[in-house]
Design an enzyme around this catalytic site. Structure first.
Site, PDB file in Angstrom:
ATOM      1  N   GLU A 250      25.570  44.104  57.780  1.00  0.00           N
ATOM      2  CA  GLU A 250      26.691  43.239  57.392  1.00  0.00           C
ATOM      3  C   GLU A 250      27.918  44.129  57.292  1.00  0.00           C
ATOM      4  O   GLU A 250      27.911  45.112  56.548  1.00  0.00           O
ATOM      5  CB  GLU A 250      26.398  42.529  56.066  1.00  0.00           C
ATOM      6  CG  GLU A 250      25.285  41.489  56.178  1.00  0.00           C
ATOM      7  CD  GLU A 250      25.545  40.381  57.200  1.00  0.00           C
ATOM      8  OE1 GLU A 250      26.728  40.101  57.484  1.00  0.00           O
ATOM      9  OE2 GLU A 250      24.574  39.829  57.733  1.00  0.00           O
ATOM     10  N   CYS A 284      34.907  42.526  51.622  1.00  0.00           N
ATOM     11  CA  CYS A 284      34.707  42.282  53.053  1.00  0.00           C
ATOM     12  C   CYS A 284      35.216  40.895  53.421  1.00  0.00           C
ATOM     13  O   CYS A 284      35.571  40.649  54.558  1.00  0.00           O
ATOM     14  CB  CYS A 284      33.244  42.444  53.415  1.00  0.00           C
ATOM     15  SG  CYS A 284      32.170  41.446  52.395  1.00  0.00           S
ATOM     16  N   GLU A 384      40.757  45.969  60.400  1.00  0.00           N
ATOM     17  CA  GLU A 384      40.495  45.833  58.965  1.00  0.00           C
ATOM     18  C   GLU A 384      41.207  46.947  58.203  1.00  0.00           C
ATOM     19  O   GLU A 384      41.017  48.126  58.502  1.00  0.00           O
ATOM     20  CB  GLU A 384      38.991  45.913  58.707  1.00  0.00           C
ATOM     21  CG  GLU A 384      38.638  45.690  57.245  1.00  0.00           C
ATOM     22  CD  GLU A 384      37.148  45.835  56.964  1.00  0.00           C
ATOM     23  OE1 GLU A 384      36.549  46.844  57.380  1.00  0.00           O
ATOM     24  OE2 GLU A 384      36.586  44.935  56.311  1.00  0.00           O
TER      25      GLU A 384
HETATM   26  P1  NAD Z   1      31.045  52.851  55.213  1.00  0.00           P
HETATM   27  O1  NAD Z   1      30.559  52.214  56.455  1.00  0.00           O
HETATM   28  O2  NAD Z   1      31.927  54.019  55.320  1.00  0.00           O
HETATM   29  O3  NAD Z   1      29.792  53.323  54.331  1.00  0.00           O
HETATM   30  C1  NAD Z   1      28.751  52.434  53.963  1.00  0.00           C
HETATM   31  C2  NAD Z   1      27.518  53.261  53.632  1.00  0.00           C
HETATM   32  O4  NAD Z   1      27.051  53.894  54.839  1.00  0.00           O
HETATM   33  C3  NAD Z   1      27.760  54.390  52.631  1.00  0.00           C
HETATM   34  O5  NAD Z   1      26.634  54.506  51.793  1.00  0.00           O
HETATM   35  C4  NAD Z   1      27.875  55.601  53.538  1.00  0.00           C
HETATM   36  O6  NAD Z   1      27.573  56.822  52.895  1.00  0.00           O
HETATM   37  C5  NAD Z   1      26.835  55.274  54.594  1.00  0.00           C
HETATM   38  N1  NAD Z   1      26.979  56.008  55.851  1.00  0.00           N
HETATM   39  C6  NAD Z   1      28.120  56.470  56.407  1.00  0.00           C
HETATM   40  N2  NAD Z   1      27.832  57.105  57.574  1.00  0.00           N
HETATM   41  C7  NAD Z   1      26.490  57.016  57.753  1.00  0.00           C
HETATM   42  C8  NAD Z   1      25.585  57.479  58.761  1.00  0.00           C
HETATM   43  N3  NAD Z   1      26.021  58.144  59.835  1.00  0.00           N
HETATM   44  N4  NAD Z   1      24.261  57.229  58.607  1.00  0.00           N
HETATM   45  C9  NAD Z   1      23.820  56.535  57.527  1.00  0.00           C
HETATM   46  N5  NAD Z   1      24.610  56.088  56.548  1.00  0.00           N
HETATM   47  C10 NAD Z   1      25.943  56.320  56.649  1.00  0.00           C
HETATM   48  O7  NAD Z   1      31.719  51.678  54.349  1.00  0.00           O
HETATM   49  P2  NAD Z   1      32.467  51.794  52.945  1.00  0.00           P
HETATM   50  O8  NAD Z   1      33.762  52.492  53.146  1.00  0.00           O
HETATM   51  O9  NAD Z   1      31.535  52.288  51.899  1.00  0.00           O
HETATM   52  O10 NAD Z   1      32.730  50.236  52.618  1.00  0.00           O
HETATM   53  C11 NAD Z   1      33.781  49.509  53.175  1.00  0.00           C
HETATM   54  C12 NAD Z   1      33.321  48.719  54.391  1.00  0.00           C
HETATM   55  O11 NAD Z   1      32.217  47.907  54.049  1.00  0.00           O
HETATM   56  C13 NAD Z   1      34.371  47.758  54.913  1.00  0.00           C
HETATM   57  O12 NAD Z   1      34.386  47.807  56.321  1.00  0.00           O
HETATM   58  C14 NAD Z   1      33.865  46.383  54.452  1.00  0.00           C
HETATM   59  O13 NAD Z   1      34.296  45.294  55.217  1.00  0.00           O
HETATM   60  C15 NAD Z   1      32.405  46.584  54.536  1.00  0.00           C
HETATM   61  N6  NAD Z   1      31.700  45.626  53.687  1.00  0.00           N
HETATM   62  C16 NAD Z   1      31.025  44.600  54.283  1.00  0.00           C
HETATM   63  C17 NAD Z   1      30.369  43.657  53.496  1.00  0.00           C
HETATM   64  C18 NAD Z   1      29.627  42.506  54.125  1.00  0.00           C
HETATM   65  O14 NAD Z   1      28.794  41.907  53.458  1.00  0.00           O
HETATM   66  N7  NAD Z   1      29.898  42.166  55.372  1.00  0.00           N
HETATM   67  C19 NAD Z   1      30.391  43.775  52.113  1.00  0.00           C
HETATM   68  C20 NAD Z   1      31.087  44.836  51.542  1.00  0.00           C
HETATM   69  C21 NAD Z   1      31.732  45.774  52.352  1.00  0.00           C
END
Ligand code: NAD
Length: 484
Positions: A250, A284, A384
């Site tokens: 998501e 999000c 975004e």
């Molecule tokens: P992010 O994608 O940077 O990180 C999310 C998670 O992934 C963190 O725990 C991070 O450490 C991990 N991660 C990063 N690189 C990785 C890799 N190579 N391998 C495995 N794990 C890895 O997102 P963020 O900055 O924490 O959150 C903001 C984003 O989340 C925004 O784009 C927002 O829209 C999205 N979001 C989506 C929803 C939804 O339900 N659609 C809900 C909340 C947030």
């Protein structure tokens, strides 16, 4: 557990022994770190998967009553520690304390809601074409699931994955965002105190590329549920795809609120301001595009700008209308997009700077920002931001509004303000979004409703939340049993 122990592996709290030095900061006062600690190493991540794997058979065999009882006990503990959890959340994530209280309350609700899965995630008996054969399906846990979560709802998001996974008999490795490890640790502490057996839930905190990769490439993982940005989600999906694992991602959004001339303009302005600025734009489902019919564009724009200028920005613990951005990186992104929008020719109608009196404040504060004169092809209308930046796009009819609303790669949440039922129906049918609101904010969801996006917002593997969220965490076997 000491202050620096964020790794919970096989029932033991440990210091990380990896290469990452991590610092937790209050986004309202980042110069004064709350705690510094070492992230997990790859070998600790592997140990967490091993522990989850070792615990999985016994937990899968635990009675529904036992699984349900633990989850109810966690919910009760969350209620008992409600204020402390809310303060932990606000200190590291920055959101207003009343929003943290609501999120913590929701976490308790989620545990109670998903606890019921222990008893209700059932198969079904189907009519059999052969009278000698009984035909039915059974649900079985996947085994070990990896949960990778972001910082913006740092207790609710891990909870809605973890509670559904654990209720249905899975064991878990949780990798939360390094921006918000304290609330993740507190959550796992309550699971431990509620009597969850060792190894069923493991916590590893460290950089995504190090520990995330170690977890996701481990053969003992049976499924992955991710919430976060689209780039990372796609990378994760590709990493596990070749092993054919169930993966749920998501991801990001660029959510539109469309307003037609027959709408209640005041209600539409309230919703746009709440959706765009309520959580510093860090949802999000945040409203980032206000698509408005030309006949009411001026009136609605004035109403939204007035609301934006009325928003009080400040440290989350003071319970303002809007807190700071979560991190220096997000703060940079917010101000960068203000520049991008201006360079593209959009008109800054309000905001875009540090709030009055905070020019020299180290906190990551930004004024609620509204841009007018935005065209759909501009980056500010396509990408975004994840900050409190709202773009207003003016259209001349409903069909154009729909086309503009759909003219992005994302498809998470969308809203229409109208008093016309036919427009509401047409919007519901034509909008490319996983969540559709009529006369409501793009933000907010009810836990009994399925949640998830379309297009680049989601793998669309299986919705989260809702009474069928267990489907992602279970195999379904079709059984034909002919008695001898
Ligand atoms: P992010 O994608 O940077 O990180 C999310 C998670 O992934 C963190 O725990 C991070 O450490 C991990 N991660 C990063 N690189 C990785 C890799 N190579 N391998 C495995 N794990 C890895 O997102 P963020 O900055 O924490 O959150 C903001 C984003 O989340 C925004 O784009 C927002 O829209 C999205 N979001 C989506 C929803 C939804 O339900 N659609 C809900 C909340 C947030």
């Amino acid at each position: 557990m000491t202050d620096t122990q964020f790794q919970y592996i096989d029932g033991e709290w440990r210091d990380g022994d990896g290469d990452d030095d991590l610092v937790v900061r209050d986004p309202a006062a980042p110069d004064d770190p709350i705690v510094s600690f070492t992230g997990a190493s790859r070998s600790q991540a592997t140990a967490a998967v091993r522990a989850a794997d070792a615990a999985s058979e016994t937990w899968a065999a635990a009675s529904p009553e036992e699984r349900e009882a633990v989850l109810y006990a966690v919910a009760d503990r969350i209620d008992d520690h409600h204020e402390a959890l809310a303060e932990t959340l606000t200190r590291e994530e920055g959101k207003p304390i009343s929003s943290s209280r609501a999120e913590v309350g929701r976490a308790a609700e989620l545990f109670r809601f998903f606890a019921s899965f222990a008893r209700t995630a059932a198969g079904e008996t189907l009519p059999s074409s052969d009278p000698e054969t009984v035909t039915y399906t059974v649900r079985e846990p996947l085994g070990v699931v990896a949960l990778v979560t972001p910082w913006n709802f740092p207790i609710a998001t891990p909870t809605w994955k973890l509670a559904a996974a654990v209720a249905t008999g899975n064991s878990v490795v949780l990798k939360p965002s390094s921006e918000t490890p304290m609330i993740a640790r507190a959550l796992v502490e309550h699971l431990e105190a509620a009597g969850l057996p060792e190894g069923v839930v493991n916590l590893v905190v460290g950089s995504g590329s190090t520990v995330g990769d170690a977890i996701l490439t481990d053969d003992r993982i049976d499924g992955v549920s991710f919430t976060g940005s689209t780039d990372v989600g796609r990378h994760i999906a590709a990493t596990v795809a070749e092993r054919g694992l169930p993966v749920q991602t998501e991801m990001g959004g660029k959510n539109p609120q469309v307003v037609l001339p027959d709408a209640d303009i005041e209600a539409a302005a309230d919703a746009a301001a709440a959706g765009a600025f309520g959580l510093t734009g860090q949802a999000c489902t945040a409203t980032s595009r206000l698509i408005v019919h030309e006949d009411i564009a001026e009136e609605l724009t004035d109403a939204v700008v007035a609301r934006a200028e009325d928003i009080e920005v400040g440290p989350g613990m003071e319970d303002p209308d809007m807190g700071p951005a979560v991190s220096a990186e997000q703060d940079d992104t917010n101000f960068r997009y203000v520049e991008v929008a201006e360079a593209e020719g959009a008109t800054r109608l309000t905001g875009g700077g540090r709030p009055d009196g905070r020019a020299d404040d180290p906190g990551y504060f930004i004024e609620p920002t509204v841009f007018g004169g935005v065209e759909s092809g501009m980056r500010i209308a396509q990408e975004e931001v994840f900050g409190p930046v709202l773009s207003i796009l003016v259209v001349s009819d409903f069909e154009e509004a729909l086309a503009v609303a759909n003219d992005v790669e994302y498809g998470l949440s969308a809203s229409l303000f109208t008093s016309d039922m036919a427009s509401a129906r047409r919007f519901t049918e034509a909008i490319e979004a996983g969540v559709v609101k009529i006369n409501g904010t793009t933000t907010g969801s009810q836990i009994q409703m399925p949640f998830g996006g379309m297009k680049a917002s989601s793998s669309e593997t299986q919705k989260e939340l809702g009474h069928r969220a267990y489907e992602f965490y279970t195999h379904r076997k079709a059984v034909y049993r002919t008695d001898p």
